[in-house]
Scaffold this motif. Structure first.
Motif, short mmCIF file in Angstrom:
data_model
loop_
_atom_site.label_atom_id
_atom_site.label_comp_id
_atom_site.label_asym_id
_atom_site.label_seq_id
_atom_site.Cartn_x
_atom_site.Cartn_y
_atom_site.Cartn_z
N VAL A 20 49.86 38.41 30.49
CA VAL A 20 50.06 39.82 30.77
C VAL A 20 49.09 40.18 31.89
O VAL A 20 47.87 40.14 31.69
N ASN A 21 49.60 40.49 33.07
CA ASN A 21 48.76 40.65 34.25
C ASN A 21 48.52 42.12 34.60
O ASN A 21 49.37 42.97 34.37
N GLY A 22 47.36 42.37 35.17
CA GLY A 22 47.02 43.69 35.66
C GLY A 22 45.96 43.59 36.73
O GLY A 22 45.20 42.61 36.77
N SER A 23 45.90 44.56 37.63
CA SER A 23 44.98 44.50 38.76
C SER A 23 44.16 45.78 38.87
O SER A 23 44.54 46.84 38.34
N HIS A 24 43.05 45.67 39.60
CA HIS A 24 42.16 46.82 39.81
C HIS A 24 41.51 46.68 41.19
O HIS A 24 41.05 45.59 41.55
N ASN A 25 41.51 47.76 41.95
CA ASN A 25 40.82 47.78 43.24
C ASN A 25 39.45 48.44 43.07
O ASN A 25 39.36 49.53 42.51
#
Length: 406
Positions: A20-25
């Protein structure tokens, strides 16, 4: 003698492992002010959630360890919520701010890990690099612009699920709301508004029209609208076009253009699309307008291009306009003989100027544009492009001058 037959119950299942993927800048502004905090001191991102767990990015401007304080910056991703043996993949990217796209990427998503995904055993567990980047190199690189650093972090939490056989198999029909609304339109059940268009009368439902068109919404329910209105007379639109527009409002589908045959001089389907595009712009039906624009891009011909170009300019269809200009420039001699071109000469001088610029662009790129001279033509200066000819200036009606080769 009795024979006993035993029934074998066969079953199956499968284990599915996925992430389960997620990103953050994460952006660090005022990098120079963060320096000197000391080794082991960090700047933390906001908390973000991936796979049911909280995470954060930790940036150490003076390094995580004392021995690295004057040489490297450190970056880590930390588990910020309670969790036991959380298995995950990670990616850290330091963004190139020059626009060249030469980002510094550390990733486990694009290569196999010898020991599998990393396991974080408790809150505060980290993954990252003590020696993420040499500080002296970083401070003279395109990664640092206007005293600002930008990082992109991706976390992929490993999940496992077991999938067994389905105990049911119910076929699900495709959506049919469009057909249902069309049946409502055809039956005229519950209609509360009538449109007088030419000699024909069309009944419809105010709520459906208002839901689809901001113009109808304002007409029936706006500040100056009249909810008691039950009849509207419309001008400057053909009954057949208005009916096609109503059908689109109810079904979200274009009419069947194959019903419109092509005559020797003009393609009826293109003419229908011209009128539909104008109607969609008038009533704020953006999707219908874009569908008409896309269809007209496929139906550009020598006979229709001038009319379509004028229409595209009038209704702000930039893609269609660009395609018409390129097509007309490539077939200029034939286009100048069409009826639509006469209208451009009489009423659209600015479009003739844009057409000249497009012709010049094609010619400058090595294309061969052939135009027949016509007496009385406002662009009579366009002639057969010939190699080795001298360059002269050709006047344009609006006072602009474009360099052409004659």
């Amino acid at each position: 003698m009795t024979t006993t037959t035993s029934n074998l119950n066969n079953s199956s299942s499968k284990s599915i492992n996925e992430t389960v993927n997620g990103s953050h800048n994460f952006t660090v502004r005022g990098y120079s002010l963060a320096k000197g905090m000391g080794p082991g001191k960090y700047i933390c991102s906001d908390i973000f959630t991936v796979g049911g767990y909280d995470w954060a990015v930790y940036f150490y401007p003076d390094g995580k360890n004392v021995e690295d304080s004057s040489v490297y910056v450190s970056v880590f991703i930390a588990l910020a919520s309670e969790g036991t043996d959380v298995r995950a993949l990670f990616e850290l990217t330091l963004l190139d701010q020059s626009g060249k796209g030469k980002h510094k990427v550390h990733s486990h998503f694009d290569r196999a890990l010898e020991g599998g995904p990393y396991t974080l055993k408790y809150r505060g567990s980290m993954w990252g690099y003590k020696r993420f980047f040499r500080r002296a190199t970083l401070e003279t690189s395109d990664y640092l612009r206007d005293d600002c650093l930008s990082m992109h972090c991706t976390v992929g939490v490993v999940r496992n699920r077991v999938e067994g056989p389905k105990l049911y198999n119910i076929p699900i029909p495709p959506p049919d709301i469009g057909q249902g609304l069309k049946d409502l339109f055809d039956s005229q059940l519950g209609c509360d508004i009538a449109f007088q268009v030419g000699d024909e009368n069309f009944k419809a439902h105010k709520l459906i029209l208002a839901a689809r068109s901001p113009v109808f919404r304002a007409m029936f329910f706006g500040l100056v609208g009249d909810t008691s209105m039950d009849k509207v007379a419309l001008e400057d639109i053909e009954p057949s076009i208005f009916k096609d527009m109503l059908l689109f409002i109810y079904t979200d589908e274009l009419p069947d253009l194959q019903e419109y045959s092509c005559s020797t001089s003009t393609c009826s389907s293109a003419v229908t699309l011209h009128h539909l595009l104008a109607a969609s712009d008038r009533f704020g039906l953006d999707r219908l307008k874009q569908l008409c624009e896309a269809k007209l891009c496929e139906e550009v011909t020598v006979e229709t291009v001038a009319t379509t170009l004028s229409l595209a300019d009038q209704h702000r269809c930039s893609h269609l306009k660009a395609i018409c200009l390129k097509f007309a420039a490539a077939h200029l001699g034939e286009v100048m003989q069409s009826e639509g071109f006469k209208y451009l000469e009489e009423s659209c001088q600015s479009l003739l100027s844009e057409l000249l610029e497009t012709v010049a662009s094609v010619d400058d790129k090595g294309g061969q544009t052939v135009a027949s001279k016509r007496s009385g033509s406002s662009i009579i200066g366009i002639a057969v492009a010939a190699e080795g000819s001298a360059a002269v200036d050709s006047g344009i009606p609006n006072g602009r001058r474009t360099r052409r080769r004659l």
